[in-house]
Design an enzyme around this catalytic site. Sequence first.
Site, mmCIF file in Angstrom:
data_model
loop_
_atom_site.group_PDB
_atom_site.id
_atom_site.type_symbol
_atom_site.label_atom_id
_atom_site.label_comp_id
_atom_site.label_asym_id
_atom_site.label_seq_id
_atom_site.Cartn_x
_atom_site.Cartn_y
_atom_site.Cartn_z
ATOM 1 C CD GLU A 1 25.560 -116.207 -7.085
ATOM 2 O OE1 GLU A 1 24.896 -115.626 -6.210
ATOM 3 O OE2 GLU A 1 25.762 -117.438 -7.084
ATOM 4 N N GLY B 1 20.329 -119.874 -0.858
ATOM 5 C CA GLY B 1 19.900 -118.640 -1.517
ATOM 6 C C GLY B 1 21.042 -117.654 -1.578
ATOM 7 C CB SER B 2 21.061 -114.027 -2.137
ATOM 8 O OG SER B 2 20.216 -113.604 -1.090
ATOM 9 C CD GLU C 1 24.322 -124.222 -1.930
ATOM 10 O OE1 GLU C 1 24.865 -123.197 -2.402
ATOM 11 O OE2 GLU C 1 23.480 -124.895 -2.521
ATOM 12 C CE LYS D 1 9.951 -118.582 1.449
ATOM 13 N NZ LYS D 1 9.851 -117.999 0.090
ATOM 14 N N GLY E 1 21.461 -114.863 3.470
ATOM 15 C CA GLY E 1 22.169 -115.778 4.372
ATOM 16 C C GLY E 1 22.785 -115.036 5.551
ATOM 17 C CB CYS F 1 24.784 -121.610 -6.004
ATOM 18 S SG CYS F 1 24.458 -123.349 -5.792
HETATM 19 P P1 NDP Z 1 17.013 -114.940 -1.953
HETATM 20 O O1 NDP Z 1 18.188 -115.295 -1.132
HETATM 21 O O2 NDP Z 1 16.251 -113.720 -1.633
HETATM 22 O O3 NDP Z 1 15.949 -116.142 -1.927
HETATM 23 C C1 NDP Z 1 16.188 -117.446 -1.466
HETATM 24 C C2 NDP Z 1 15.026 -117.919 -0.599
HETATM 25 O O4 NDP Z 1 15.002 -117.171 0.633
HETATM 26 C C3 NDP Z 1 13.651 -117.704 -1.210
HETATM 27 O O5 NDP Z 1 12.783 -118.733 -0.811
HETATM 28 C C4 NDP Z 1 13.249 -116.373 -0.594
HETATM 29 O O6 NDP Z 1 11.865 -116.167 -0.647
HETATM 30 C C5 NDP Z 1 13.753 -116.530 0.816
HETATM 31 N N1 NDP Z 1 13.960 -115.300 1.562
HETATM 32 C C6 NDP Z 1 14.093 -114.029 1.097
HETATM 33 N N2 NDP Z 1 14.320 -113.163 2.126
HETATM 34 C C7 NDP Z 1 14.338 -113.921 3.264
HETATM 35 C C8 NDP Z 1 14.541 -113.610 4.650
HETATM 36 N N3 NDP Z 1 14.803 -112.374 5.053
HETATM 37 N N4 NDP Z 1 14.515 -114.620 5.535
HETATM 38 C C9 NDP Z 1 14.303 -115.896 5.139
HETATM 39 N N5 NDP Z 1 14.091 -116.229 3.839
HETATM 40 C C10 NDP Z 1 14.125 -115.264 2.915
HETATM 41 O O7 NDP Z 1 17.450 -114.923 -3.456
HETATM 42 P P2 NDP Z 1 16.714 -114.166 -4.660
HETATM 43 O O8 NDP Z 1 15.681 -115.071 -5.178
HETATM 44 O O9 NDP Z 1 16.265 -112.801 -4.268
HETATM 45 O O10 NDP Z 1 17.886 -114.027 -5.687
HETATM 46 C C11 NDP Z 1 18.802 -112.935 -5.570
HETATM 47 C C12 NDP Z 1 20.190 -113.357 -5.954
HETATM 48 O O11 NDP Z 1 20.637 -114.362 -5.077
HETATM 49 C C13 NDP Z 1 20.293 -113.996 -7.320
HETATM 50 O O12 NDP Z 1 20.432 -113.055 -8.304
HETATM 51 C C14 NDP Z 1 21.504 -114.844 -7.169
HETATM 52 O O13 NDP Z 1 22.660 -114.096 -7.401
HETATM 53 C C15 NDP Z 1 21.466 -115.277 -5.730
HETATM 54 N N6 NDP Z 1 20.910 -116.616 -5.540
HETATM 55 C C16 NDP Z 1 21.754 -117.616 -5.203
HETATM 56 C C17 NDP Z 1 21.267 -118.884 -5.049
HETATM 57 C C18 NDP Z 1 22.164 -119.994 -4.703
HETATM 58 O O14 NDP Z 1 21.779 -121.148 -4.847
HETATM 59 N N7 NDP Z 1 23.330 -119.729 -4.213
HETATM 60 C C19 NDP Z 1 19.875 -119.227 -5.275
HETATM 61 C C20 NDP Z 1 19.045 -118.085 -5.553
HETATM 62 C C21 NDP Z 1 19.578 -116.845 -5.687
HETATM 63 P P3 NDP Z 1 11.226 -115.465 -1.945
HETATM 64 O O15 NDP Z 1 11.730 -116.136 -3.156
HETATM 65 O O16 NDP Z 1 9.802 -115.735 -1.772
HETATM 66 O O17 NDP Z 1 11.619 -114.025 -1.866
#
Ligand code: NDP
Length: 482
Positions: free
Chosen positions: A393, A240-241, A262, A188, A245, A296
């Site tokens: 962050e 992701g965030s 991660e 996804k 997580g 990240c």
């Molecule tokens: P998210 O954690 O929301 O997004 C990461 C992925 O998870 C996306 O594909 C998202 O889909 C998906 N997702 C969102 N909600 C769920 C859920 N409940 N269950 C499963 N999957 C889900 O990050 P954001 O894009 O909202 O970014 C927010 C903050 O997170 C940033 O400002 C940054 O600080 C941090 N971040 C950290 C990252 C890292 O690599 N450590 C990477 C990205 C963000 P969709 O995008 O379609 O909402």
Amino acid sequence: MPPDRVAFDYAPARESIDIVTVAPRNGLFVNGEFVEAKSGRSFVTFNPATEEPLAEVAEAEAEDVDLAVRAARAAFEGVWGRMKGRDRAKYLYRIARIIQERSRELAVLESLDNGKPIRESRDVDLPLAAAHFFYYAGWADKLGYAGLGPSPRPLGVAGQVIPWNFPLLMAAWKLAPALATGNCCVLKPAETTPLTALLLAEICQQAELPPGVVNVVTGAGATGAALVTHPGVDKVAFTGSTEVGKQIRAALAGTGRHLTLELGGKAANIVFDDAPIDQTVEGIVNGIFFNQGQVCCAGSRLLVQESVADAVVERLKRRLETLRLGDPLDKNTDIGAINSSMQLEKITELSQSGEDEGAERWSPPCLLPERGYWFPPTIFTGVSQSHRIAREEIFGPVLSVLTFRTPAEAVAKANNTPYGLSAGVWSDKGSRILWMAGRLQAGVVWANTFNRFDPASPFGGYQESGFGREGGRHGLEAYLDA
Ligand code: NDP
């Protein structure tokens, strides 16, 4: 302009977009075919540098996710899980070579959808994505020698959710080890950057990967949630965030399913007084302004030894005056667009809190384009550990500068965070770097460099930065029943 500087203009050097055909409407990739979502619903992905729509993309709901998971299960049981490692390797090598052949197309598409400078997508994301497939192809027939037992077995179906900051590279990090170890995948991508994952799906078709081995379901958070909670998924891998997580960890608790996370970071980049200043300044710039700081493991907290702090900050400011912000497709651009209006709002809000809490803000003079999402490279000095910009962050081109006097104080300040993904140490003394590396609570510690990645090197976090490792031999473990 200081007298030692010569003024000159760069001629535009725009990468042509003719190499990419962006389909106006894109389906989900399920069982080897591109299909519409059952509901017929879709969403639009935009170019963050212009705010213009790029394409419509199908929005997967629970029913579509279910079909993708079933397709992955059937492929696992029917073909992929039984295939000899040396045969799986051939497919991975083929995918790696096609990524190389189509790298310009992928790089342009990545910059269009994500906003990152073409120089970075072309020279970092693409070579690393191909390298991941090459590296794990090499492991596919040697799993019995990976130190995980004589005949480790694949887990089955992997549900993989990735973010928008390195869309293609994160897809490669997730797919390559999963496929090499005999698992089938449902991936996804993030809502704002689905296009290169879909082109990678097309590459899987081109490589004649058996149907169902890789499936791509596009959509927003709800699609991700449907995937990670699907009972047919044996292993969840999420980048992701930290907030999401934690939700995923809570949802999976007690299910017995495998999970790696991660998550975020607030890395310390630590500069000692004996560090070579010019190289260090380049490392600081690369640490926080690479990919607009949307990384990240970004070196977002600069810890400088007090005796050299003024000199380092002065040199850093001069270097930032030379960075070029603008069109991501121009080969001279250093700083591209922020990925979305939401992310820009978050960076703006946190930077404002830095000012409100009393830190001193500085940015070089730079014109921001009128359309699109932009944020200038920014440094905060006079930052204390309690400031939000030193704790949260920001995920943007914003550096918080703090100082220290002794190595012990540097370690204490660096570790004063709930995260623990990465750190950097700059010093002429190897013994000091080793002393620091042994005490820093971070999954990766870079010595006299920053943001260096290699498929052979494991990457992952401590504490709220998550658990599990991606990359290297360690990256196999997450996908094997060893
Ligand atoms: P998210 O954690 O929301 O997004 C990461 C992925 O998870 C996306 O594909 C998202 O889909 C998906 N997702 C969102 N909600 C769920 C859920 N409940 N269950 C499963 N999957 C889900 O990050 P954001 O894009 O909202 O970014 C927010 C903050 O997170 C940033 O400002 C940054 O600080 C941090 N971040 C950290 C990252 C890292 O690599 N450590 C990477 C990205 C963000 P969709 O995008 O379609 O909402």
